[in-house]
Write an enzyme that holds these catalytic residues in place. Structure first.
Site, short mmCIF file in Angstrom:
data_model
loop_
_atom_site.label_atom_id
_atom_site.label_comp_id
_atom_site.label_asym_id
_atom_site.label_seq_id
_atom_site.Cartn_x
_atom_site.Cartn_y
_atom_site.Cartn_z
N SER A 7 -28.43 -23.07 -22.49
CA SER A 7 -28.51 -23.28 -20.96
C SER A 7 -28.46 -24.69 -20.70
O SER A 7 -29.02 -25.71 -21.04
CB SER A 7 -30.10 -22.85 -20.74
OG SER A 7 -30.62 -23.51 -19.55
N HIS A 32 -25.38 -20.05 -20.66
CA HIS A 32 -26.30 -19.60 -19.64
C HIS A 32 -26.34 -20.80 -18.36
O HIS A 32 -26.49 -21.70 -18.53
CB HIS A 32 -27.52 -19.60 -20.39
CG HIS A 32 -28.86 -19.17 -19.93
ND1 HIS A 32 -28.94 -17.82 -19.70
CD2 HIS A 32 -29.66 -19.73 -19.07
CE1 HIS A 32 -30.10 -17.50 -18.91
NE2 HIS A 32 -30.66 -18.58 -18.35
N ASP A 34 -28.16 -21.58 -15.01
CA ASP A 34 -29.55 -21.30 -14.32
C ASP A 34 -29.49 -21.58 -12.67
O ASP A 34 -29.18 -22.71 -12.60
CB ASP A 34 -30.62 -21.95 -14.74
CG ASP A 34 -31.09 -21.40 -16.25
OD1 ASP A 34 -31.44 -20.43 -16.21
OD2 ASP A 34 -31.01 -22.38 -17.28
N MET A 36 -30.85 -21.92 -9.19
CA MET A 36 -32.37 -22.01 -8.49
C MET A 36 -32.38 -22.49 -7.13
O MET A 36 -31.58 -23.32 -6.86
CB MET A 36 -33.01 -22.83 -9.33
CG MET A 36 -33.42 -22.85 -10.66
SD MET A 36 -34.23 -24.16 -11.55
CE MET A 36 -34.31 -23.45 -13.29
N HIS A 65 -28.03 -16.65 -14.67
CA HIS A 65 -29.40 -16.40 -14.37
C HIS A 65 -29.87 -16.81 -12.76
O HIS A 65 -30.05 -17.83 -12.45
CB HIS A 65 -30.34 -16.97 -15.33
CG HIS A 65 -31.78 -16.64 -15.18
ND1 HIS A 65 -32.55 -17.50 -16.09
CD2 HIS A 65 -32.53 -16.00 -14.41
CE1 HIS A 65 -33.87 -17.03 -15.77
NE2 HIS A 65 -33.82 -16.18 -14.80
N MET A 67 -32.21 -17.53 -10.02
CA MET A 67 -33.52 -17.60 -9.90
C MET A 67 -33.67 -17.95 -8.31
O MET A 67 -34.27 -18.86 -7.89
CB MET A 67 -34.19 -18.58 -10.67
CG MET A 67 -34.66 -18.28 -12.09
SD MET A 67 -34.65 -19.62 -13.22
CE MET A 67 -33.19 -19.78 -13.66
N MET A 136 -38.44 -13.70 -19.46
CA MET A 136 -38.90 -14.93 -19.35
C MET A 136 -40.16 -15.27 -20.14
O MET A 136 -41.29 -14.73 -20.22
CB MET A 136 -39.43 -15.41 -18.04
CG MET A 136 -38.38 -15.63 -16.79
SD MET A 136 -37.08 -16.73 -17.23
CE MET A 136 -37.79 -18.15 -17.89
N PHE A 142 -38.13 -24.59 -15.02
CA PHE A 142 -38.06 -25.83 -15.57
C PHE A 142 -37.45 -25.58 -17.06
O PHE A 142 -38.02 -24.76 -17.64
CB PHE A 142 -39.33 -26.75 -15.59
CG PHE A 142 -39.48 -27.06 -14.10
CD1 PHE A 142 -38.92 -28.07 -13.42
CD2 PHE A 142 -40.38 -26.17 -13.32
CE1 PHE A 142 -39.20 -28.34 -12.11
CE2 PHE A 142 -40.69 -26.47 -12.12
CZ PHE A 142 -40.12 -27.77 -11.49
N ASP A 174 -35.85 -16.05 -22.87
CA ASP A 174 -35.53 -17.28 -22.20
C ASP A 174 -36.72 -18.22 -21.94
O ASP A 174 -37.50 -17.90 -21.16
CB ASP A 174 -34.71 -17.09 -20.87
CG ASP A 174 -34.15 -18.25 -20.09
OD1 ASP A 174 -34.43 -19.52 -20.73
OD2 ASP A 174 -33.70 -18.31 -18.91
C1 DX5 Z 1 -36.01 -21.96 -16.97
C2 DX5 Z 1 -34.75 -21.48 -17.30
C3 DX5 Z 1 -34.29 -21.63 -18.76
C4 DX5 Z 1 -34.10 -23.04 -19.05
C5 DX5 Z 1 -34.81 -22.75 -20.74
O1 DX5 Z 1 -36.48 -21.18 -15.71
O2 DX5 Z 1 -34.54 -19.99 -17.10
O3 DX5 Z 1 -32.95 -20.92 -19.00
O4 DX5 Z 1 -33.10 -23.90 -18.97
O5 DX5 Z 1 -34.98 -24.08 -21.07
P1 DX5 Z 1 -35.92 -24.37 -22.45
O6 DX5 Z 1 -34.91 -23.74 -23.36
O7 DX5 Z 1 -35.85 -25.85 -22.41
O8 DX5 Z 1 -37.09 -23.96 -22.42
ZN ZN Z 2 -32.57 -19.06 -17.80
#
Ligand code: DX5
Ligand code: ZN
Length: 218
Positions: A7, A32, A34, A36, A65, A67, A136, A142, A174
């Site tokens: 990620s 990956h 993310d 947001m 992904h 969010m 999740m 975060f 994840d």
């Molecule tokens: C969190 C994200 C993840 C995040 C995971 O909301 O969806 O993909 O980057 O981070 P780690 O691996 O540090 O928990």
């Molecule tokens: Zn993610």
């Protein structure tokens, strides 16, 4: 064999291209990304133009992904930006079935993400329509959080549901996955491993990616 999807959320955003190359050299299977929006989750990350620019850097599939609220509004934009898998959250998709069909109409893979408190019951009747479920294992928003232990039971139960229905649906895990627990997470049933901080906060990103791959392949 499980796949590794680093990620970028924990990468150095000033050197994203370089960091993608590093995980690629280390053996990453996917990237990956993310996205947001500051509404569905408290944080804001990267979006469509960044993904589009990064598309030129690697041939690895982009595992996007979302969010964000109302993800159905942006499916075409993410396809055009170069997404290979688009995952939307069940919690923001009252018309999940329609959104999944929309994603698949572009010939990309469709995933559904579920927060830690969301029951598997909420995705039961669309399981046969999708390619992947993203479980999740932290509250989204975060990087660098600890895996919520109770999620073990959810992953095991989901694996059983998929098997009982005879489906070919991958489980992506994840949040909070580290070298210390990645084997365990695979034993529960993970097919795709996301790791953010555990890879990008390491001193040597290439070596760390290789370490993950070695453990996954064991
Ligand atoms: C969190 C994200 C993840 C995040 C995971 O909301 O969806 O993909 O980057 O981070 P780690 O691996 O540090 O928990
Ligand atoms: Zn993610």
């Amino acid at each position: 064999m499980a796949k590794l999807s680093p990620s970028l959320l924990s990468a150095d955003f000033g050197r994203l291209a370089e960091q993608i190359k590093e995980v690629e050299t280390g053996g990453a299977d996917l990237i990956h990304l993310d996205v947001m929006d500051g509404h569905f989750v408290p944080n804001i990350s990267l979006g469509i133009p960044v993904i589009k620019s990064l598309r030129k850097v690697t041939k690895l599939p982009f595992d996007v992904h979302l969010m964000i609220e109302k993800p159905e509004r942006y499916i075409e934009d993410f396809v055009n930006a170069g997404a290979d898998i688009i995952t939307v959250h069940q919690e923001v998709s009252p018309h999940l079935h329609r959104t999944i069909q929309n994603i698949k109409s572009y010939d990309v893979k469709a995933g559904i993400a579920i927060n830690p408190s969301t029951p598997l019951e909420n995705i039961k009747y669309v399981l046969n329509d999708i390619d992947m479920v993203l479980v999740m294992t932290v509250n989204p928003g975060f990087g660098g959080q600890s895996l919520i232990k109770e999620m073990k039971h959810k992953i095991i139960e989901l694996k059983r549901m998929i098997k009982d229905k005879g489906l070919n649906v991958e489980i992506e895990v994840d949040g909070g996955v580290k070298l210390e627990n990645v084997r365990e997470v695979i034993d529960w049933g993970a097919d795709v491993i996301v790791a953010g901080s555990a890879i990008f906060k390491a001193e040597d990103v290439i070596k760390q990616t290789k370490k993950f791959k070695d453990l996954i392949n064991r």
